[in-house]
Design an enzyme around this catalytic site. Structure first.
Site, PDB file in Angstrom:
ATOM      1  N   ASN A   1     -27.347  21.515   3.714  1.00  0.00           N
ATOM      2  CA  ASN A   1     -26.766  20.678   4.540  1.00  0.00           C
ATOM      3  C   ASN A   1     -26.948  20.626   5.809  1.00  0.00           C
ATOM      4  OD1 ASN A   1     -24.423  18.781   5.694  1.00  0.00           O
ATOM      5  ND2 ASN A   1     -24.205  18.839   3.234  1.00  0.00           N
TER       6      ASN A   1
ATOM      7  N   TYR B   1     -15.330  17.944   4.810  1.00  0.00           N
ATOM      8  CA  TYR B   1     -16.700  17.335   4.906  1.00  0.00           C
ATOM      9  C   TYR B   1     -16.973  17.319   3.234  1.00  0.00           C
ATOM     10  CZ  TYR B   1     -21.751  17.220   6.449  1.00  0.00           C
ATOM     11  OH  TYR B   1     -22.838  17.005   6.592  1.00  0.00           O
TER      12      TYR B   1
ATOM     13  N   ARG C   1       0.641  -1.046  -0.127  1.00  0.00           N
ATOM     14  CA  ARG C   1       0.067  -0.045  -0.219  1.00  0.00           C
ATOM     15  C   ARG C   1       0.795   1.238  -0.065  1.00  0.00           C
ATOM     16  NH1 ARG C   1      -4.261   0.840   4.824  1.00  0.00           N
ATOM     17  NH2 ARG C   1      -2.204   0.961   5.744  1.00  0.00           N
TER      18      ARG C   1
ATOM     19  N   ALA D   1     -33.706  10.389   4.281  1.00  0.00           N
ATOM     20  CA  ALA D   1     -33.645  11.953   4.371  1.00  0.00           C
ATOM     21  C   ALA D   1     -34.928  12.468   3.812  1.00  0.00           C
ATOM     22  CB  ALA D   1     -32.562  12.020   3.183  1.00  0.00           C
TER      23      ALA D   1
ATOM     24  N   ARG E   1     -25.079   3.301   4.371  1.00  0.00           N
ATOM     25  CA  ARG E   1     -25.254   4.455   3.131  1.00  0.00           C
ATOM     26  C   ARG E   1     -24.470   5.689   3.393  1.00  0.00           C
ATOM     27  NH1 ARG E   1     -26.550   9.248   3.378  1.00  0.00           N
ATOM     28  NH2 ARG E   1     -28.450   9.228   4.270  1.00  0.00           N
TER      29      ARG E   1
ATOM     30  N   ARG F   1      -0.973  16.098  14.065  1.00  0.00           N
ATOM     31  CA  ARG F   1       0.161  16.545  14.810  1.00  0.00           C
ATOM     32  C   ARG F   1      -0.265  17.752  15.548  1.00  0.00           C
ATOM     33  NH1 ARG F   1       1.518  18.223   9.567  1.00  0.00           N
ATOM     34  NH2 ARG F   1       1.839  20.474   9.542  1.00  0.00           N
TER      35      ARG F   1
ATOM     36  N   GLU G   1     -25.582   8.358  12.152  1.00  0.00           N
ATOM     37  CA  GLU G   1     -25.249   8.845  10.867  1.00  0.00           C
ATOM     38  C   GLU G   1     -25.143   7.887   9.819  1.00  0.00           C
ATOM     39  OE1 GLU G   1     -24.805  12.041  10.513  1.00  0.00           O
ATOM     40  OE2 GLU G   1     -24.720  11.766   8.173  1.00  0.00           O
ATOM     41  N   ASP G   2     -25.667   8.347   8.573  1.00  0.00           N
ATOM     42  CA  ASP G   2     -25.674   7.216   7.410  1.00  0.00           C
ATOM     43  C   ASP G   2     -25.983   5.818   7.698  1.00  0.00           C
ATOM     44  OD1 ASP G   2     -25.357   9.710   6.328  1.00  0.00           O
ATOM     45  OD2 ASP G   2     -23.239   9.407   5.648  1.00  0.00           O
TER      46      ASP G   2
ATOM     47  N   ASN H   1     -25.853  14.050  -1.614  1.00  0.00           N
ATOM     48  CA  ASN H   1     -24.201  14.177  -1.589  1.00  0.00           C
ATOM     49  C   ASN H   1     -23.592  12.933  -2.026  1.00  0.00           C
ATOM     50  OD1 ASN H   1     -24.363  16.806  -0.243  1.00  0.00           O
ATOM     51  ND2 ASN H   1     -25.304  15.893   1.383  1.00  0.00           N
TER      52      ASN H   1
ATOM     53  N   ALA I   1     -37.637   8.548  -1.320  1.00  0.00           N
ATOM     54  CA  ALA I   1     -38.715   8.177  -0.218  1.00  0.00           C
ATOM     55  C   ALA I   1     -37.849   7.505   1.017  1.00  0.00           C
ATOM     56  CB  ALA I   1     -39.773   7.365  -0.725  1.00  0.00           C
TER      57      ALA I   1
ATOM     58  N   ASP J   1     -29.179  11.993  12.336  1.00  0.00           N
ATOM     59  CA  ASP J   1     -28.659  13.378  11.484  1.00  0.00           C
ATOM     60  C   ASP J   1     -29.640  13.475  10.060  1.00  0.00           C
ATOM     61  OD1 ASP J   1     -27.350  15.827  10.894  1.00  0.00           O
ATOM     62  OD2 ASP J   1     -25.858  14.362   9.847  1.00  0.00           O
ATOM     63  N   ASP J   2     -29.625  12.063   9.572  1.00  0.00           N
ATOM     64  CA  ASP J   2     -29.922  12.100   8.075  1.00  0.00           C
ATOM     65  C   ASP J   2     -31.479  12.274   8.047  1.00  0.00           C
ATOM     66  OD1 ASP J   2     -27.717  11.372   6.669  1.00  0.00           O
ATOM     67  OD2 ASP J   2     -27.673   9.859   8.283  1.00  0.00           O
TER      68      ASP J   2
ATOM     69  N   LYS K   1     -17.956  14.703  10.411  1.00  0.00           N
ATOM     70  CA  LYS K   1     -19.064  15.210  10.773  1.00  0.00           C
ATOM     71  C   LYS K   1     -18.419  15.756  12.440  1.00  0.00           C
ATOM     72  CE  LYS K   1     -22.751  14.297   8.601  1.00  0.00           C
ATOM     73  NZ  LYS K   1     -24.145  15.094   8.053  1.00  0.00           N
TER      74      LYS K   1
HETATM   75  N1  LIG Z   1     -28.104  17.545   2.076  1.00  0.00           N
HETATM   76  C1  LIG Z   1     -28.230  16.873   3.375  1.00  0.00           C
HETATM   77  O1  LIG Z   1     -28.168  17.553   4.294  1.00  0.00           O
HETATM   78  C2  LIG Z   1     -28.526  15.690   3.349  1.00  0.00           C
HETATM   79  C3  LIG Z   1     -28.632  14.959   2.267  1.00  0.00           C
HETATM   80  N2  LIG Z   1     -28.716  13.640   2.350  1.00  0.00           N
HETATM   81  C4  LIG Z   1     -28.709  13.000   0.882  1.00  0.00           C
HETATM   82  O2  LIG Z   1     -29.981  12.124   0.700  1.00  0.00           O
HETATM   83  C5  LIG Z   1     -29.568  11.086  -0.259  1.00  0.00           C
HETATM   84  C6  LIG Z   1     -30.904  10.004   0.234  1.00  0.00           C
HETATM   85  O3  LIG Z   1     -30.407   9.546   1.294  1.00  0.00           O
HETATM   86  P1  LIG Z   1     -31.398   8.381   2.060  1.00  0.00           P
HETATM   87  O4  LIG Z   1     -32.712   8.965   1.978  1.00  0.00           O
HETATM   88  O5  LIG Z   1     -30.815   8.046   3.123  1.00  0.00           O
HETATM   89  O6  LIG Z   1     -31.172   7.368   0.878  1.00  0.00           O
HETATM   90  P2  LIG Z   1     -32.080   6.021   0.460  1.00  0.00           P
HETATM   91  O7  LIG Z   1     -31.106   5.006  -0.675  1.00  0.00           O
HETATM   92  O8  LIG Z   1     -32.487   5.498   1.359  1.00  0.00           O
HETATM   93  O9  LIG Z   1     -33.173   6.616  -0.268  1.00  0.00           O
HETATM   94  C7  LIG Z   1     -33.118   6.822  -1.864  1.00  0.00           C
HETATM   95  C8  LIG Z   1     -34.216   7.058  -2.410  1.00  0.00           C
HETATM   96  O10 LIG Z   1     -34.360   7.477  -3.750  1.00  0.00           O
HETATM   97  C9  LIG Z   1     -35.261   6.988  -4.352  1.00  0.00           C
HETATM   98  N3  LIG Z   1     -34.810   7.182  -5.721  1.00  0.00           N
HETATM   99  C10 LIG Z   1     -33.982   6.212  -6.301  1.00  0.00           C
HETATM  100  N4  LIG Z   1     -33.909   6.673  -7.917  1.00  0.00           N
HETATM  101  C11 LIG Z   1     -34.743   7.583  -7.882  1.00  0.00           C
HETATM  102  C12 LIG Z   1     -35.405   8.284  -9.140  1.00  0.00           C
HETATM  103  N5  LIG Z   1     -35.086   8.072 -10.149  1.00  0.00           N
HETATM  104  N6  LIG Z   1     -36.554   9.190  -8.800  1.00  0.00           N
HETATM  105  C13 LIG Z   1     -36.890   9.122  -7.730  1.00  0.00           C
HETATM  106  N7  LIG Z   1     -36.669   8.701  -6.682  1.00  0.00           N
HETATM  107  C14 LIG Z   1     -35.462   8.034  -6.796  1.00  0.00           C
HETATM  108  C15 LIG Z   1     -35.114   5.381  -3.914  1.00  0.00           C
HETATM  109  O11 LIG Z   1     -36.270   4.548  -4.257  1.00  0.00           O
HETATM  110  C16 LIG Z   1     -35.076   5.940  -2.229  1.00  0.00           C
HETATM  111  O12 LIG Z   1     -36.597   5.894  -1.876  1.00  0.00           O
HETATM  112  C17 LIG Z   1     -28.065  10.700   0.141  1.00  0.00           C
HETATM  113  O13 LIG Z   1     -27.661  11.117  -1.155  1.00  0.00           O
HETATM  114  C18 LIG Z   1     -27.760  11.624   0.979  1.00  0.00           C
HETATM  115  O14 LIG Z   1     -26.325  12.089   0.664  1.00  0.00           O
HETATM  116  C19 LIG Z   1     -28.913  12.835   3.306  1.00  0.00           C
HETATM  117  C20 LIG Z   1     -28.937  13.563   4.514  1.00  0.00           C
HETATM  118  C21 LIG Z   1     -28.699  14.894   4.669  1.00  0.00           C
HETATM  119  C1  LIG Z   2     -25.057  15.496   4.576  1.00  0.00           C
HETATM  120  C2  LIG Z   2     -25.364  14.050   5.148  1.00  0.00           C
HETATM  121  O1  LIG Z   2     -25.597  13.689   6.283  1.00  0.00           O
HETATM  122  C3  LIG Z   2     -25.609  13.235   4.013  1.00  0.00           C
HETATM  123  O2  LIG Z   2     -25.497  13.447   2.942  1.00  0.00           O
HETATM  124  O3  LIG Z   2     -25.922  11.820   4.418  1.00  0.00           O
HETATM  125 MG   LIG Z   3     -25.672  11.817   6.582  1.00  0.00          MG
END
Ligand SMILES: NC(=O)C1=CN([C@@H]2O[C@H](COP(=O)(O)OP(=O)(O)OC[C@H]3O[C@@H](n4cnc5c(N)ncnc54)[C@H](O)[C@@H]3O)[C@@H](O)[C@H]2O)C=CC1
Ligand SMILES: CC(=O)C(=O)O
Ligand SMILES: [Mg+2]
Length: 629
Positions: free
Chosen positions: A512, A157, A100, A362, A210, A136, A299-300, A468, A359, A322-323, A228
């Protein structure tokens, strides 16, 4: 041992070579019913024991370059030297460590690991510089991070942390954070004592299932807990020695990691069912036994566990997800910001029509919370639900959806089953949304057709691609500006530049959860809260919008400037404590609650501020007057 019959006892002493095969030292061993002569193994004084005396334990071993073997410590050494939990679970042979390093030596760090086109080699170079500084000198690291927060948050981040997690097994250098794995079952309450700090105020824990929108990254998810908590310390003044990043390694379903020779997580598919929950329960008991007042941020965790874990612990312990909750609170704050940009009131949230793509935890966290805010402003629950149109990967979700719809989605299914599975464009035309939210993990999901259609029916559409890192944003700020002909108000999960349309600058805000989790955690921790209520989250959203200056609002920003993160966190923390007092969820010995009662909000503010870590050097020895001033 060789056994001999008692008849050969007579020739016991002095026979054979002293150091040879026929050892002179023999003894009698009583066996059941009879005595036997036993010949002990030969003694060889040339044999050297393979161990050396190490007087250090735990992190002191890992931080000593002479003793440290990093991921190569085996489990016998890890247990003897109190290292369990301080290293990734999989032992990596010396030869692989060499391999590595040689790759990095020959090709440089940016080229060792798979690329994400939106994370540039320049981002990675900066990440490396900051990581090495953090290892450090943490005071210097946090001083620099805080003074340059807007510039450096995208490095420690999102988006760079996403790249970092994808490649954590390749770029791992120094132990930081607690690794708990399925291998530690039954041992967690002792393992937790390997952590060097006797007090911890906040934990961010993930199971890496995730990570951002990047999917299952297994043990590599530790990178997100670290990122975080960097924001906790810089943004809310948590003391760096009082936070603990944790990953719980229950395996991974990511084939490419499972097959990677340098992956250092458990090489097994993810644990599921009761065994999974029992493991997380054991973790909770272990950390709470040692750190009873700690705040724990989940988280995640993938959606199939995220809501269940939140429901499991939220009434008993100081936890939040958080999500689900941090994101929802941030989005509500952003919508209040957008209403302010348009000259509307917070109560006008009841008039919004909201299309949400995604759905998962988040998307649905946001939907549930916005619906709650609408009921607070006068709608019935039924009326509030009507304001939402939710799509997942199979299109619009209606009551006609076949199969099991999760219980947190079901109440928001559209009544008209005839529209089941309808695509986004048709949904936009039908619903005429004022707000479009993406939480789909699908980069580029929003197209010109979608945003043009939205702009036809809405004067100032609010476009919020939350996914994200940058590569997963449903659209960019430039696309939004072009496709809405400069009318769109824009906020994305990862940073996007402002843009110019028709000679006019259009602000790009960052939607965010980083706006909320530091202040929420600060309030909950300093306030000595027992749990986190929805009202506390609601008050956090409301105080977020109060931090936006008129100047920023006039430019179309729906969040305050990130460079104000400490002020924002302080405001949020105070609102959270005030609400916690109203909700009667502060502990009896909460000094913050007393200060609030005695001195009001301003007094509380000074009190909370005084508890925030300031990255300055303290004298480590007594300094006579005049020295070091
Ligand atoms: N901006 C922020 O502060 C935050 C952003 N996020 C982001 O939200 C995203 C989703 O997170 P989770 O809900 O935990 O993920 P997840 O994987 O559980 O949910 C994704 C959803 O999107 C749907 N999906 C997939 N393809 C699709 C399409 N073409 N059209 C409509 N819906 C579609 C899926 O069926 C599922 O319901 C991640 O990318 C995460 O980074 C999450 C937390 C905070
Ligand atoms: C920002 C955040 O928590 C996420 O994208 O999962
Ligand atoms: Mg998150």
């Amino acid at each position: 041992m060789q056994r001999k019959t008692s008849s050969s006892l007579l020739g016991l002493v002095g026979r054979g070579g002293v150091y040879g095969r026929s050892c002179p030292h023999r003894s009698l061993v009583a066996t059941t019913g009879s005595s036997e002569e036993v010949e002990p193994p030969p003694y060889n004084p040339d044999v050297k024991d393979r161990s050396v005396i190490v007087r250090k334990k735990g992190v002191e071993v890992l931080h000593d370059p002479w003793w440290n073997k990093g991921t190569s410590f085996n489990y016998v050494e890890r247990d003897a030297l109190s290292l369990r939990g301080l290293l990734p679970p999989c032992e990596i042979p010396f030869s692989k460590q060499i391999e590595r390093f040689m790759k990095e030596y020959q090709h440089g760090i940016a080229h060792v690991a798979p690329k994400d086109e939106t994370v540039t080699p320049e981002n990675i170079r900066k990440w490396k510089a900051l990581e090495s500084l953090q290892n450090r000198n943490e005071v210097l690291f946090y001083k620099i991070l805080l003074d340059n927060f807007e510039d450096m948050a995208p490095i420690v981040y999102t988006p760079t942390v996403g790249w970092c997690c994808q490649n954590f097994h390749l770029i791992y250098r120094q132990a930081r954070g607690l690794f708990i794995s399925e291998r530690d079952r039954g041992m967690m309450s002792s393992l937790v004592y390997n952590w060097p700090a006797s007090k911890i105020h906040a934990i961010v824990v993930t199971d890496g299932s995730r990570v951002l929108g990047l999917g299952d990254l297994g043990v590599n998810g530790l990178g997100i807990s670290i990122g975080k908590l960097d924001i906790y310390c810089a943004g809310a003044g948590f003391h760096p020695s009082r936070v603990m990043p944790v990953v719980i390694d229950v395996g991974t379903n990511n084939e490419s990691l499972l097959n990677h020779p340098l992956y250092f997580g458990l090489r097994r598919r993810r644990l599921e069912g009761d065994e999974y929950y029992e493991l997380i329960d054991e973790f909770m008991r272990a950390v709470l036994a040692r750190y009873p007042n700690v705040l724990i941020q989940f988280e995640d965790f993938s959606t199939n566990h995220a809501q269940a874990l939140l429901d499991r612990y939220r009434e008993h312990h100081l936890v939040f997800n958080d999500d689900i909750q941090g994101t929802a609170t941030t989005v509500l704050g952003g919508i209040y910001g957008a209403l302010a940009v348009k000259g509307s009131q917070a109560k006008d949230i009841t008039e919004q029509t909201i299309v949400v793509c995604g759905a998962g935890s988040a998307g649905m966290g946001v939907v549930q919370f916005l619906a709650k805010a609408m009921t607070k402003h006068g709608l019935s629950e039924e009326e509030a639900r009507e304001r939402f149109w939710i799509l997942d990967e199979d299109g619009l979700i209606t009551r006609g959806r076949p199969g099991n719809v999760p219980s947190f989605v079901k109440p928001f299914s559209r009544k008209d089953a005839g529209m089941e599975g309808q695509d986004l464009l048709s949904t936009i035309r039908e619903a005429k949304p004022t707000i479009l939210i993406g939480a789909s993990t699908v980069g580029g999901l929003f197209t010109s057709e979608h945003l043009e259609a939205m702009s036809e029916s809405c004067d100032r559409p609010l476009v919020m691609p939350l996914s994200n890192p940058t590569s997963k944003l449903e659209c960019t700020s430039e696309q939004s500006a072009q496709w809405t002909k400069g009318k769109g108000i824009f906020a994305a999960g990862s940073p996007q530049p402002n843009c110019v349309y028709d000679g006019q600058e259009i602000a790009s805000s960052q939607a965010n959860n980083m706006y909320i989790f530091p202040g929420l955690a600060l309030g909950a921790s300093v306030g000595k809260c027992k749990i986190i209520t929805d009202n506390m989250l609601m008050s956090a959203s409301e105080s977020l919008v109060n931090c936006i200056t008129q100047e920023d609002l006039s430019k179309g920003s729906i969040y305050p400037k990130l460079s104000m993160i400490r002020d924002i966190s302080l405001e949020i923390a105070c609102s959270v404590i005030e609400q916690a007092v109203v909700d009667k969820v502060v502990k009896a010995d909460s000094r913050a609650a007393e200060v609030l009662e005695e001195q009001g909000r301003e007094g509380l503010k000074s009190f909370v501020k005084s508890r925030m870590f300031q990255p300055n050097y303290d004298p480590l020895v007594y300094l006579p007057p005049g020295i070091g001033e």
